[in-house]
Every structure is written in structure tokens, then in C-alpha cells.
Design a protein around this motif. Structure first.
Motif, PDB file in Angstrom:
ATOM      1  N   VAL A   1       0.886  -1.183  -0.053  1.00 58.99           N
ATOM      2  CA  VAL A   1       0.210   0.017   0.113  1.00 58.99           C
ATOM      3  C   VAL A   1       0.842   1.157   0.153  1.00 58.99           C
ATOM      4  O   VAL A   1       1.722   1.511   0.975  1.00 58.99           O
ATOM      5  CB  VAL A   1      -1.039  -0.023   1.215  1.00 58.99           C
ATOM      6  N   ASN A   2       0.836   1.933  -1.128  1.00 64.53           N
ATOM      7  CA  ASN A   2       1.442   3.256  -1.032  1.00 64.53           C
ATOM      8  C   ASN A   2       0.482   4.569  -0.564  1.00 64.53           C
ATOM      9  O   ASN A   2      -0.342   5.090  -1.344  1.00 64.53           O
ATOM     10  CB  ASN A   2       1.811   3.520  -2.552  1.00 64.53           C
ATOM     11  N   ALA A   3       0.733   4.467   0.788  1.00 64.80           N
ATOM     12  CA  ALA A   3      -0.223   5.593   1.377  1.00 64.80           C
ATOM     13  C   ALA A   3       0.701   6.937   1.652  1.00 64.80           C
ATOM     14  O   ALA A   3      -0.055   8.009   2.054  1.00 64.80           O
ATOM     15  CB  ALA A   3      -1.037   4.991   2.650  1.00 64.80           C
ATOM     16  N   ALA A   4       1.972   7.044   1.692  1.00 63.25           N
ATOM     17  CA  ALA A   4       2.856   8.075   2.217  1.00 63.25           C
ATOM     18  C   ALA A   4       2.556   8.984   0.914  1.00 63.25           C
ATOM     19  O   ALA A   4       2.736   8.808  -0.107  1.00 63.25           O
ATOM     20  CB  ALA A   4       4.251   7.500   2.290  1.00 63.25           C
ATOM     21  N   ALA A   5       2.395  10.319   1.755  1.00 59.65           N
ATOM     22  CA  ALA A   5       2.406  11.346   0.605  1.00 59.65           C
ATOM     23  C   ALA A   5       2.737  12.637   1.449  1.00 59.65           C
ATOM     24  O   ALA A   5       2.632  12.956   2.713  1.00 59.65           O
ATOM     25  CB  ALA A   5       1.110  11.417   0.000  1.00 59.65           C
ATOM     26  N   THR A   6       3.357  13.612   0.606  1.00 60.15           N
ATOM     27  CA  THR A   6       3.233  15.199   1.115  1.00 60.15           C
ATOM     28  C   THR A   6       2.273  15.961   0.460  1.00 60.15           C
ATOM     29  O   THR A   6       1.974  15.733  -0.651  1.00 60.15           O
ATOM     30  CB  THR A   6       4.618  15.673   1.147  1.00 60.15           C
ATOM     31  N   CYS A   7       1.864  17.221   1.085  1.00 63.15           N
ATOM     32  CA  CYS A   7       0.680  17.992   0.314  1.00 63.15           C
ATOM     33  C   CYS A   7       1.168  19.542   0.701  1.00 63.15           C
ATOM     34  O   CYS A   7       0.034  20.190   1.253  1.00 63.15           O
ATOM     35  CB  CYS A   7      -0.626  17.421   1.020  1.00 63.15           C
ATOM     36  N   ASP A   8       2.371  19.806   0.179  1.00 61.00           N
ATOM     37  CA  ASP A   8       2.713  21.245  -0.002  1.00 61.00           C
ATOM     38  C   ASP A   8       1.589  21.972  -0.598  1.00 61.00           C
ATOM     39  O   ASP A   8       1.354  21.518  -1.680  1.00 61.00           O
ATOM     40  CB  ASP A   8       4.018  21.455  -0.163  1.00 61.00           C
TER      41      ASP A   8
END
Length: 264
Positions: free
Chosen positions: A94-101
Motif C-alpha cells: 500500500v502506497n499511502a505516504a504522501a506530502t501535500c505542500d
């Protein structure tokens, strides 16, 4: 209901990026509740990672945490290699990591663009690359779920590079599903709408000056009177990873209460 699904994931060995909090942790807990015995989580915060491992252990699973910056390709490889060493290789990712700048056309810097693309698109790509290489070498069926966002349909003006990064991952989801059908690797995506997570709370406070009542106000304006809850999406992710999803691959499912393309 979970009692009837307790054996769904007894053969699952999962890697979950962003697994120390929010949706990633909710998916991990759901998999364990449905029988998953082994997991490797990844994230940047070792304290949160240790807490997540303790939660999963209390639920009956063997879990470990890899402190990783998934904008770094070497960390993506190290994560998958750690899973191979600890549990003989993973068959679920599961690719759930993210950043939201935040950033629009006129105020996005090259640094913001690179950070978002590296974490949200390049990181999942190379994590999937290593994961697929190992699954193919073992000749083992495998499943991937990529956590996307409803912004892939357009996105707000202040989310231009975030939108681009998630749209790139959406296209990769379909491309890799097509490419690896005959390797029996299924790849699907979930495009989530506005979700109630601690990460969203931090984002609202950091970028939008939100107060303690921001969630209550936001939920009062939603059609179903709530923001999406991570545990709700976790059930869908669990299904997509399970054998009962059959041959389903290359699908991107909108998980939202607002409909893309609607005008009222």
C-alpha cells in the motif's frame, strides 16, 4: 462483520508506506483484524512508528517499522529489502505516504515541485519496482493499492503540484497494471476525498489558519455530515488486496461524497 472476515488475509505479508498514522495505520489495523500476520510499516517519525507497531502487536500481528524518507530512492529499496529479510518478501503493498505542500502556478518553487513529485510519484514508482521484481522472482501473485486523491480530476488552484503528483501516480497505476497482468500482480488505486486525519488537521492549521473547530465546521457543510474517516477507506483497501478481488486490476475508485464533474 470483521469476525466473518478474520481469515481473509492469513497469507498476506504487507508493506504499508505512511503506515504510522492516518489512513496507512487504519489499513494496517484492518488487515490485521482480517488475519494478516506480518507487516512492515514505513514513515519518517520513529516515535509514531513505534506506537503503530505496538498497536499492531496488541492486535496479534508481527510488525516492524522502517524509518524512511520515500523521496529517496535508496530508502524505497531499503524498505522492500527489509520486508524481504524479515518476512520472506511481501505480497501486498500500500502506497499511502504522501506530502501535500501548497502551491499554484505562480507561487510554486522548483523545490516544492521536486519535493511533491519525488515523494508522491517517484517514491511509489521505485517502491513498486523493487516490490514487483521480488514478487516475480518468487513467482508469487501480489497486489498493490495506491492511495490517490480526488484532485486527479482537477484539484484546487493552490494544489497544482500536488495534483500533478497524484495524477502521475494514477497514470502509473493503470500503466503498471497493464504491464504486469501476466506476472499476476494487480495494481489498483483509491482516489480519496477530504478525509479526517491528523495530517489534515496539521495542514488546515498550518496553511489555512484553522482553529480548533475547523473539523466541526467542515463536516457541517458536507452532504453526509462528515469528512471521510480512515477506517471507512481501509475496508476498500483491504478488499482490493484480497484474493476475493479476483482479477480486478487497473481500476481507480473515487471514494468521495462529491462527484467529479458535477456542478451543483
Amino acid at each position: 462483520m470483521l469476525d466473518t472476515l478474520a481469515s481473509r488475509h492469513v497469507e498476506t505479508r504487507a508493506i504499508i508506506t505512511g503506515g504510522a498514522q492516518g489512513l496507512g495505520l487504519a489499513i494496517a489495523l484492518r488487515l490485521v483484524a482480517e488475519g494478516c500476520p506480518r507487516l512492515v510499516l514505513a514513515g519518517r517519525d520513529e516515535v509514531k512508528g513505534a506506537g503503530a507497531v505496538d498497536l499492531l502487536a496488541a492486535a496479534g500481528a508481527e510488525a516492524s517499522f522502517v524509518c524512511a524518507d520515500l523521496s529517496r530512492v535508496e530508502d524505497c529499496f531499503r524498505l522492500v529489502d527489509t520486508a524481504a529479510a524479515e518476512m520472506g518478501g511481501a505480497n501486498a503493498l500500500v502506497n499511502a505516504a504522501a506530502t501535500c505542500d501548497r502551491g499554484g502556478l505562480l507561487d510554486t518553487t522548483p523545490e516544492i515541485w521536486a519535493r511533491l513529485m519525488d515523494t508522491n510519484a517517484r517514491g511509489p514508482f521505485f517502491t513498486m519496482q523493487r516490490f514487483a521484481e521480488q514478487a516475480i522472482a518468487r513467482q508469487e501473485p501480489a497486489a498493490i493499492v495506491n492511495i490517490l486523491s480526488m484532485v486527479i480530476h482537477c484539484g484546487q488552484p493552490f494544489l497544482a503540484p500536488y495534483t500533478a503528483s497524484k495524477a502521475a501516480l494514477a497514470a502509473l497505476t493503470k500503466n503498471l497494471a497493464q504491464a504486469h497482468r501476466r506476472d499476476r500482480i494487480r495494481v489498483n488505486g483509491i482516489a480519496c476525498g477530504w478525509m479526517d486525519t491528523e495530517g489534515e488537521d496539521a495542514t488546515q492549521r498550518r496553511y489555512h489558519g484553522a482553529g480548533d473547530d475547523w473539523l466541526e465546521k467542515a463536516e457541517a457543510e458536507q452532504p453526509f455530515g462528515q469528512l471521510i474517516k480512515p477506517a471507512e477507506v481501509a475496508g476498500l483497501a483491504s478488499y482490493l488486496l484480497a484474493a476475493e478481488a479476483g482479477v480486478m486490476t487497473g481500476s481507480i475508485i473515487d471514494y468521495d461524497q462529491n462527484i467529479a464533474g458535477a456542478y451543483f
